[in-house]
Scaffold this motif. Structure first.
Motif, PDB file in Angstrom:
ATOM      1  N   LYS A 156       0.841  -1.197   0.000  1.00 41.75           N
ATOM      2  CA  LYS A 156       0.000   0.000   0.000  1.00 41.75           C
ATOM      3  C   LYS A 156       0.879   1.251   0.000  1.00 41.75           C
ATOM      4  CE  LYS A 156      -4.332   1.679   1.912  1.00 41.75           C
ATOM      5  NZ  LYS A 156      -5.425   1.415   2.878  1.00 41.75           N
ATOM      6  N   LEU A 212       2.043   1.986  -3.465  1.00 40.12           N
ATOM      7  CA  LEU A 212       1.068   2.683  -4.306  1.00 40.12           C
ATOM      8  C   LEU A 212       1.069   4.185  -4.034  1.00 40.12           C
ATOM      9  CD1 LEU A 212      -1.975   0.209  -4.215  1.00 40.12           C
ATOM     10  CD2 LEU A 212      -0.327   0.543  -6.061  1.00 40.12           C
ATOM     11  N   TYR A 228      -2.054  -1.873 -11.145  1.00 48.44           N
ATOM     12  CA  TYR A 228      -3.340  -2.571 -11.199  1.00 48.44           C
ATOM     13  C   TYR A 228      -3.284  -3.922 -10.491  1.00 48.44           C
ATOM     14  CZ  TYR A 228      -5.848   0.749 -14.041  1.00 48.44           C
ATOM     15  OH  TYR A 228      -6.512   1.884 -14.460  1.00 48.44           O
ATOM     16  N   THR A 258      -1.251  -4.793  -8.020  1.00 50.24           N
ATOM     17  CA  THR A 258      -1.116  -4.560  -6.583  1.00 50.24           C
ATOM     18  C   THR A 258      -2.435  -4.106  -5.975  1.00 50.24           C
ATOM     19  OG1 THR A 258       1.195  -3.908  -6.913  1.00 50.24           O
ATOM     20  CG2 THR A 258       0.185  -3.305  -4.827  1.00 50.24           C
ATOM     21  N   SER A 259      -3.098  -3.148  -6.617  1.00 56.06           N
ATOM     22  CA  SER A 259      -4.371  -2.650  -6.118  1.00 56.06           C
ATOM     23  C   SER A 259      -5.424  -3.757  -6.105  1.00 56.06           C
ATOM     24  CB  SER A 259      -4.850  -1.477  -6.975  1.00 56.06           C
ATOM     25  OG  SER A 259      -6.096  -1.006  -6.528  1.00 56.06           O
ATOM     26  N   MET A 319      -7.320  -5.082  -2.909  1.00 54.19           N
ATOM     27  CA  MET A 319      -8.775  -4.937  -2.932  1.00 54.19           C
ATOM     28  C   MET A 319      -9.457  -6.244  -2.546  1.00 54.19           C
ATOM     29  SD  MET A 319     -11.370  -2.838  -3.636  1.00 54.19           S
ATOM     30  CE  MET A 319     -10.953  -1.576  -4.833  1.00 54.19           C
ATOM     31  N   ASN A 363     -13.533   0.791  -0.238  1.00 56.20           N
ATOM     32  CA  ASN A 363     -12.116   0.729  -0.612  1.00 56.20           C
ATOM     33  C   ASN A 363     -11.751   1.804  -1.638  1.00 56.20           C
ATOM     34  OD1 ASN A 363     -11.055  -1.930   0.697  1.00 56.20           O
ATOM     35  ND2 ASN A 363     -13.004  -2.509  -0.227  1.00 56.20           N
ATOM     36  N   LEU A 403      -8.063   2.637  -2.723  1.00 51.42           N
ATOM     37  CA  LEU A 403      -7.375   1.792  -3.705  1.00 51.42           C
ATOM     38  C   LEU A 403      -7.770   2.159  -5.131  1.00 51.42           C
ATOM     39  CD1 LEU A 403      -7.554  -1.684  -1.911  1.00 51.42           C
ATOM     40  CD2 LEU A 403      -5.536  -0.233  -2.222  1.00 51.42           C
ATOM     41  N   LEU A 454      -5.886   5.351  -5.918  1.00 48.92           N
ATOM     42  CA  LEU A 454      -4.461   5.113  -6.142  1.00 48.92           C
ATOM     43  C   LEU A 454      -4.153   4.553  -7.532  1.00 48.92           C
ATOM     44  CD1 LEU A 454      -3.439   3.678  -2.641  1.00 48.92           C
ATOM     45  CD2 LEU A 454      -2.879   5.914  -3.591  1.00 48.92           C
ATOM     46  N   LEU A 455      -5.186   4.379  -8.354  1.00 51.86           N
ATOM     47  CA  LEU A 455      -4.978   3.955  -9.742  1.00 51.86           C
ATOM     48  C   LEU A 455      -4.653   5.140 -10.649  1.00 51.86           C
ATOM     49  CD1 LEU A 455      -7.971   1.463 -10.204  1.00 51.86           C
ATOM     50  CD2 LEU A 455      -5.590   0.863  -9.774  1.00 51.86           C
ATOM     51  N   TYR A 468     -10.080  -5.192 -14.141  1.00 53.72           N
ATOM     52  CA  TYR A 468     -10.064  -4.950 -12.692  1.00 53.72           C
ATOM     53  C   TYR A 468     -11.490  -4.932 -12.140  1.00 53.72           C
ATOM     54  CZ  TYR A 468      -8.853  -2.312  -8.388  1.00 53.72           C
ATOM     55  OH  TYR A 468      -8.685  -1.893  -7.087  1.00 53.72           O
TER      56      TYR A 468
END
Length: 367
Positions: free
Chosen positions: A115, A118, A155, A157-158, A162, A178, A181, A184-185, A203
């Motif tokens: 996290k 990101l 993507y 990692t998120s 998630m 969330n 997250l 953070l994209l 996603y």
């Protein structure tokens, strides 16, 4: 050791380019040290027989293709193997850390690091975008030229994080819960990685339950989904200063994936590297063939290789330019190797179809 490898490896590019430029001359040496750490940690982590045999198979294949068939030196062989150290040793390390008595402690700890990673990308990409605008320079903590890698990693990692706290029975409520997250994209829209729209679609779809009700829900919300995507696409065109109508046209994707005339592109690339242009800087665009064109040309560029499509040209073709010189193959086909690369291309070029089959086996077995 794993966390040192993770943070130094993912942030060295940005630090050496934007925060402390004198460090840039030492990047190759630092990466060599990181590779040694990867090998040490990887060897300690390998426990399964199939992991040991897959590593042995790789080195035998690489030695056969590089040293015996294509007659490259031991230095090229050793340096070239570094391209595959992540696959060879990082996967066993992660597999080990997820299958020992302290796995829950490690996973919980590393999730926090992911996290933080990101958030780091948010800072890095804004700095790069402000300095250079949208493009390959916006590679986040990885540095210049890693825009595609950055988008894919963000993507993945998120999506991983998630899924840790996502209730598919309450899809939109979970997305709202969330929201950080999702937010953070946004660094993926500060570079020119068109694949980000595919990642975003996958996603959102993969977070849903794969059942008949899901299909009906998607159909019901399709106008909203399309509206959001067109809105994001328009925002992307504004950020990157590209014409919206042109970006949504069929010709754009034809050129992006394959090229309007691949034969002409190849001819221009060869002329560029032979110094046929008066001002080479203005024609640097010619050095980046579309991704699918490169895959289609694998047979052509390997037709003179002793390993051919089956065994490739040997490892080390993607190395050079810094401490070591480029291989004879890299010198001849520089116009092909520079720019956008897919792993299909880099693997087949170096280890042939057999090497790519080995890669698929290791990846599937690790999952």
């Amino acid at each position: 050791i794993f966390l040192i490898i993770f943070w130094v490896g993912t942030c060295l590019g940005f630090v050496s380019e934007d925060l402390f430029p004198p460090l840039n001359s030492m990047r190759s040496y630092i990466f060599i040290i990181l590779d040694l750490l990867i090998v040490i940690a990887g060897v300690l982590a390998v426990k399964k027989k199939w992991q040991k045999w897959s590593i042995i198979f790789f080195f035998c294949l690489a030695f056969l293709s590089t040293r015996i068939i294509n007659k490259y030196t031991n230095v090229v062989f050793i340096n070239g193997c570094r391209d595959f150290f992540g696959l060879l040793f990082i996967l066993p390390i992660v597999y080990y850390l997820h299958n020992n008595d302290e796995q829950y402690h490690f996973v919980s700890k590393f999730d926090k690091h992911l996290k933080a990673f990101l958030f780091v990308q948010c800072f890095c990409t804004v700095v790069q975008f402000a300095k250079h605008g949208a493009g390959d320079f916006v590679g986040g903590s990885f540095g210049n030229g890693y825009s595609g890698v950055l988008s894919m990693v963000i993507y993945m990692t998120s999506f991983y994080l998630m899924n840790k706290n996502f209730d598919r029975a309450h899809y939109f409520a979970s997305l709202k819960k969330n929201w950080v997250l999702i937010f953070l994209l946004y660094p993926t829209f500060l570079n020119e990685t068109k694949a980000s729209f595919i990642y975003l679609f996958a996603y959102l779809v993969l977070l849903n339950k794969v059942e008949f009700k899901t299909v009906l829900k998607l159909l019901a919300f399709s106008p909203v989904i399309l509206g959001v995507f067109f809105g994001l696409f328009y925002l992307y065109s504004v950020i990157t200063e590209q014409d919206f109508d042109e970006l949504t046209g069929e010709e754009f994707y034809q050129d992006y994936l394959v090229g309007e005339d691949p034969d002409e592109l190849i001819e221009i690339c060869q002329m560029y590297y032979e110094g046929a242009f008066d001002n080479e800087d203005e024609n640097v665009w010619a050095t980046d063939l579309p991704r699918f064109t490169k895959i289609l040309l694998l047979g052509n560029v390997l037709e003179d290789s002793k390993g051919g499509l089956l065994l490739g040209e040997g490892v080390g073709q993607m190395k050079g330019n810094t401490v070591l010189s480029k291989t004879r193959f890299a010198e001849k086909y520089e116009w092909y190797l520079v720019g956008s690369r897919t792993f299909v291309m880099t693997c087949v070029i170096q280890l042939g179809i057999i090497g790519f089959c080995w890669f698929l086996f290791v990846l599937c077995k690790s999952l």
